[in-house]
Design a protein around this motif. Sequence first.
Motif, PDB file in Angstrom:
ATOM      1  N   ASN A  68      83.623  33.411  57.049  1.00 54.19           N
ATOM      2  CA  ASN A  68      84.476  32.789  56.046  1.00 54.19           C
ATOM      3  C   ASN A  68      84.740  33.655  54.824  1.00 54.19           C
ATOM      4  OD1 ASN A  68      85.003  30.203  57.259  1.00 54.19           O
ATOM      5  ND2 ASN A  68      82.868  29.664  56.861  1.00 54.19           N
ATOM      6  N   PHE A  69      83.812  34.546  54.505  1.00 52.57           N
ATOM      7  CA  PHE A  69      83.944  35.317  53.269  1.00 52.57           C
ATOM      8  C   PHE A  69      84.024  36.813  53.546  1.00 52.57           C
ATOM      9  CE2 PHE A  69      82.016  31.413  51.552  1.00 52.57           C
ATOM     10  CZ  PHE A  69      82.870  31.171  50.479  1.00 52.57           C
ATOM     11  N   THR A  70      85.145  37.413  53.164  1.00 43.38           N
ATOM     12  CA  THR A  70      85.305  38.867  53.129  1.00 43.38           C
ATOM     13  C   THR A  70      85.609  39.246  51.685  1.00 43.38           C
ATOM     14  OG1 THR A  70      86.084  39.059  55.411  1.00 43.38           O
ATOM     15  CG2 THR A  70      86.674  40.830  53.911  1.00 43.38           C
ATOM     16  N   PHE A  71      84.779  40.106  51.119  1.00 40.57           N
ATOM     17  CA  PHE A  71      84.924  40.492  49.721  1.00 40.57           C
ATOM     18  C   PHE A  71      85.514  41.893  49.640  1.00 40.57           C
ATOM     19  CE2 PHE A  71      81.188  37.637  49.906  1.00 40.57           C
ATOM     20  CZ  PHE A  71      81.689  36.582  49.148  1.00 40.57           C
ATOM     21  N   LYS A  72      86.669  42.031  49.003  1.00 34.19           N
ATOM     22  CA  LYS A  72      87.307  43.327  48.814  1.00 34.19           C
ATOM     23  C   LYS A  72      86.991  43.862  47.424  1.00 34.19           C
ATOM     24  CE  LYS A  72      91.039  42.451  52.088  1.00 34.19           C
ATOM     25  NZ  LYS A  72      92.506  42.450  52.322  1.00 34.19           N
ATOM     26  N   GLU A  73      86.827  45.168  47.333  1.00 33.64           N
ATOM     27  CA  GLU A  73      86.446  45.799  46.076  1.00 33.64           C
ATOM     28  C   GLU A  73      87.424  45.415  44.961  1.00 33.64           C
ATOM     29  OE1 GLU A  73      85.684  50.299  44.270  1.00 33.64           O
ATOM     30  OE2 GLU A  73      86.898  50.001  46.075  1.00 33.64           O
ATOM     31  N   GLY A  74      86.857  44.908  43.856  1.00 31.05           N
ATOM     32  CA  GLY A  74      87.643  44.598  42.678  1.00 31.05           C
ATOM     33  C   GLY A  74      88.441  43.321  42.740  1.00 31.05           C
ATOM     34  N   GLU A  75      88.357  42.580  43.834  1.00 29.02           N
ATOM     35  CA  GLU A  75      89.153  41.366  44.000  1.00 29.02           C
ATOM     36  C   GLU A  75      88.316  40.135  43.686  1.00 29.02           C
ATOM     37  OE1 GLU A  75      90.549  39.284  47.972  1.00 29.02           O
ATOM     38  OE2 GLU A  75      91.952  40.907  47.468  1.00 29.02           O
ATOM     39  N   ALA A  76      88.838  39.251  42.814  1.00 31.91           N
ATOM     40  CA  ALA A  76      88.124  38.032  42.453  1.00 31.91           C
ATOM     41  C   ALA A  76      88.239  37.006  43.571  1.00 31.91           C
ATOM     42  CB  ALA A  76      88.691  37.454  41.159  1.00 31.91           C
ATOM     43  N   VAL A  77      87.100  36.417  43.939  1.00 27.42           N
ATOM     44  CA  VAL A  77      87.060  35.431  45.017  1.00 27.42           C
ATOM     45  C   VAL A  77      86.315  34.195  44.524  1.00 27.42           C
ATOM     46  CG1 VAL A  77      86.283  34.928  47.362  1.00 27.42           C
ATOM     47  CG2 VAL A  77      87.056  37.244  46.776  1.00 27.42           C
ATOM     48  N   ASP A  78      86.929  33.033  44.672  1.00 25.17           N
ATOM     49  CA  ASP A  78      86.241  31.786  44.361  1.00 25.17           C
ATOM     50  C   ASP A  78      85.295  31.431  45.498  1.00 25.17           C
ATOM     51  OD1 ASP A  78      87.556  31.361  41.932  1.00 25.17           O
ATOM     52  OD2 ASP A  78      89.254  30.387  42.911  1.00 25.17           O
ATOM     53  N   VAL A  79      84.069  31.080  45.158  1.00 26.00           N
ATOM     54  CA  VAL A  79      83.073  30.730  46.166  1.00 26.00           C
ATOM     55  C   VAL A  79      82.463  29.380  45.836  1.00 26.00           C
ATOM     56  CG1 VAL A  79      82.530  33.136  46.711  1.00 26.00           C
ATOM     57  CG2 VAL A  79      81.223  31.968  44.927  1.00 26.00           C
ATOM     58  N   ASP A  80      81.958  28.714  46.872  1.00 29.00           N
ATOM     59  CA  ASP A  80      81.305  27.428  46.657  1.00 29.00           C
ATOM     60  C   ASP A  80      79.931  27.629  46.032  1.00 29.00           C
ATOM     61  OD1 ASP A  80      79.524  28.092  48.766  1.00 29.00           O
ATOM     62  OD2 ASP A  80      80.890  27.266  50.242  1.00 29.00           O
ATOM     63  N   ALA A  81      79.278  26.529  45.697  1.00 29.38           N
ATOM     64  CA  ALA A  81      77.996  26.600  45.004  1.00 29.38           C
ATOM     65  C   ALA A  81      76.935  27.290  45.844  1.00 29.38           C
ATOM     66  CB  ALA A  81      77.539  25.185  44.623  1.00 29.38           C
ATOM     67  N   GLU A  82      76.969  27.059  47.165  1.00 27.34           N
ATOM     68  CA  GLU A  82      75.967  27.658  48.046  1.00 27.34           C
ATOM     69  C   GLU A  82      76.099  29.174  48.075  1.00 27.34           C
ATOM     70  OE1 GLU A  82      72.606  27.242  49.736  1.00 27.34           O
ATOM     71  OE2 GLU A  82      73.729  25.365  49.655  1.00 27.34           O
ATOM     72  N   MET A  83      77.326  29.679  48.255  1.00 31.40           N
ATOM     73  CA  MET A  83      77.518  31.122  48.309  1.00 31.40           C
ATOM     74  C   MET A  83      77.226  31.759  46.949  1.00 31.40           C
ATOM     75  SD  MET A  83      78.105  33.843  49.956  1.00 31.40           S
ATOM     76  CE  MET A  83      78.529  33.153  51.543  1.00 31.40           C
ATOM     77  N   ALA A  84      77.574  31.081  45.873  1.00 33.96           N
ATOM     78  CA  ALA A  84      77.262  31.606  44.544  1.00 33.96           C
ATOM     79  C   ALA A  84      75.756  31.760  44.366  1.00 33.96           C
ATOM     80  CB  ALA A  84      77.829  30.682  43.467  1.00 33.96           C
ATOM     81  N   ALA A  85      74.992  30.766  44.839  1.00 36.69           N
ATOM     82  CA  ALA A  85      73.537  30.827  44.728  1.00 36.69           C
ATOM     83  C   ALA A  85      72.966  31.937  45.604  1.00 36.69           C
ATOM     84  CB  ALA A  85      72.927  29.477  45.119  1.00 36.69           C
ATOM     85  N   ILE A  86      73.515  32.123  46.810  1.00 37.77           N
ATOM     86  CA  ILE A  86      73.058  33.180  47.710  1.00 37.77           C
ATOM     87  C   ILE A  86      73.250  34.546  47.064  1.00 37.77           C
ATOM     88  CG2 ILE A  86      73.654  34.408  49.844  1.00 37.77           C
ATOM     89  CD1 ILE A  86      74.114  31.648  51.126  1.00 37.77           C
ATOM     90  N   LEU A  87      74.447  34.808  46.565  1.00 35.91           N
ATOM     91  CA  LEU A  87      74.730  36.117  45.968  1.00 35.91           C
ATOM     92  C   LEU A  87      73.919  36.328  44.697  1.00 35.91           C
ATOM     93  CD1 LEU A  87      78.606  36.321  46.481  1.00 35.91           C
ATOM     94  CD2 LEU A  87      76.793  37.385  47.854  1.00 35.91           C
ATOM     95  N   ARG A  88      73.714  35.298  43.932  1.00 39.46           N
ATOM     96  CA  ARG A  88      72.998  35.410  42.663  1.00 39.46           C
ATOM     97  C   ARG A  88      71.520  35.721  42.871  1.00 39.46           C
ATOM     98  NH1 ARG A  88      74.298  30.724  40.958  1.00 39.46           N
ATOM     99  NH2 ARG A  88      76.212  31.357  39.888  1.00 39.46           N
ATOM    100  N   SER A  89      70.921  35.195  43.952  1.00 41.83           N
ATOM    101  CA  SER A  89      69.468  35.301  44.125  1.00 41.83           C
ATOM    102  C   SER A  89      69.043  36.421  45.064  1.00 41.83           C
ATOM    103  CB  SER A  89      68.918  33.976  44.663  1.00 41.83           C
ATOM    104  OG  SER A  89      69.419  33.705  45.967  1.00 41.83           O
ATOM    105  N   SER A  90      69.970  36.968  45.847  1.00 45.27           N
ATOM    106  CA  SER A  90      69.615  37.905  46.903  1.00 45.27           C
ATOM    107  C   SER A  90      69.743  39.359  46.457  1.00 45.27           C
ATOM    108  CB  SER A  90      70.513  37.672  48.123  1.00 45.27           C
ATOM    109  OG  SER A  90      71.847  38.060  47.828  1.00 45.27           O
ATOM    110  N   ARG A  91      69.497  40.283  47.392  1.00 40.69           N
ATOM    111  CA  ARG A  91      69.623  41.711  47.104  1.00 40.69           C
ATOM    112  C   ARG A  91      71.068  42.115  46.831  1.00 40.69           C
ATOM    113  NH1 ARG A  91      69.706  40.939  52.494  1.00 40.69           N
ATOM    114  NH2 ARG A  91      71.040  42.238  53.816  1.00 40.69           N
TER     115      ARG A  91
END
Length: 346
Positions: free
Chosen positions: A302-325
């Motif tokens: 569901n999520f492909t992140f391109k360099e420099g591009e802003a992507v809205d994410v749900d609360a779960e994905m935000a928590a994953i990215l915030r807490s992980s490596r």
Amino acid sequence: QDYYGKTLQKSEDLRTNACMTLATPLPKAVRDALERVHEEVVARYYGCGLVIPECLASCRILDLGSGSGRDCYLLSQLVGERGHVTGIDMTEGQVWCGAGASPHPPSIPPLSSPSSSQVELAKKHIAYHMDKFGYQKPNVEFLQGYMEKLGDAGLADESYDIVISNCVINLAPDKRAVLREAYRVLKPGGEMYFSDVYTNQRLSETIQKHRVLWGECLAGALYWRDLYSIAEEVGFSPPCLVTASPITIGDKELEAIIGDSRFVSATYRLFKVPGSSRAGPGQVIYNGGIVGHERELVFDANFTFKEGEAVDVDAEMAAILRSSRFAEEFLIRAGGTNAATPQGCC
């Protein structure tokens, strides 16, 4: 142990392609690392493709069902000398672990006897690889033990950044125990990144008790919805599907036993998200700093992140990215609109 150690003598003896994943292009760093792995380790490895997540520098990784050690020696190079890789395998005899690799090439002599364990074979080549990689001291170790009982092998709580597994959880009767142990040994923010076989319905007792179907990775396949309930029960974030491909049987006798059950080979990622990281949805921007994924990071289906591009994410994905490596690889902002993808990466 009996099926992989005695019944199968070469990968062609398998009667299905359950443990064969579709070939996908590999990043150059992974291809180069694979070329430096000892020929015997590669020849004796019968896994199911590659299970290599991103952003591995200096990580501590545990490989469940490590076999001859091919993935461990590959990961040894990607984590670097400051990282560490542990492989654990339960099979005492020679293992033929699926159809994802070529059989023993006739040009390579059998340097180990068929009765030697995969763990012994993997240990045998530690010095060779550390010299090949230019490391002053080993950053790999191999243990014999069960993935349902990692504590018996001396693996402590919160001691790994990543747990990987390559088509072996289906061979464990107690999947909850495997995921529970993986959760226990992961650090907060850690990830379980693994491929396995799943089915579209719960399997009959006849299928589950069929010796060949169990050895072929089908009878022990988890009903895919049960993965979600077990992950939640253990404490993981909802599973994020990375890739999936259908499995064909190609054996009329086994097809008759299986009936209308259908199987898929899938790679998922689960995260151990601490409660302190949970908030609302957010907006993230990928910095482009991960080797081999500088321009874009395909995180899951569901999520492909391109360099420099802003992507809205749900609360779960935000928590994953915030807490992980991955936290240092993203600019993460609170708020933003609700992501269009389903909650929990489903």
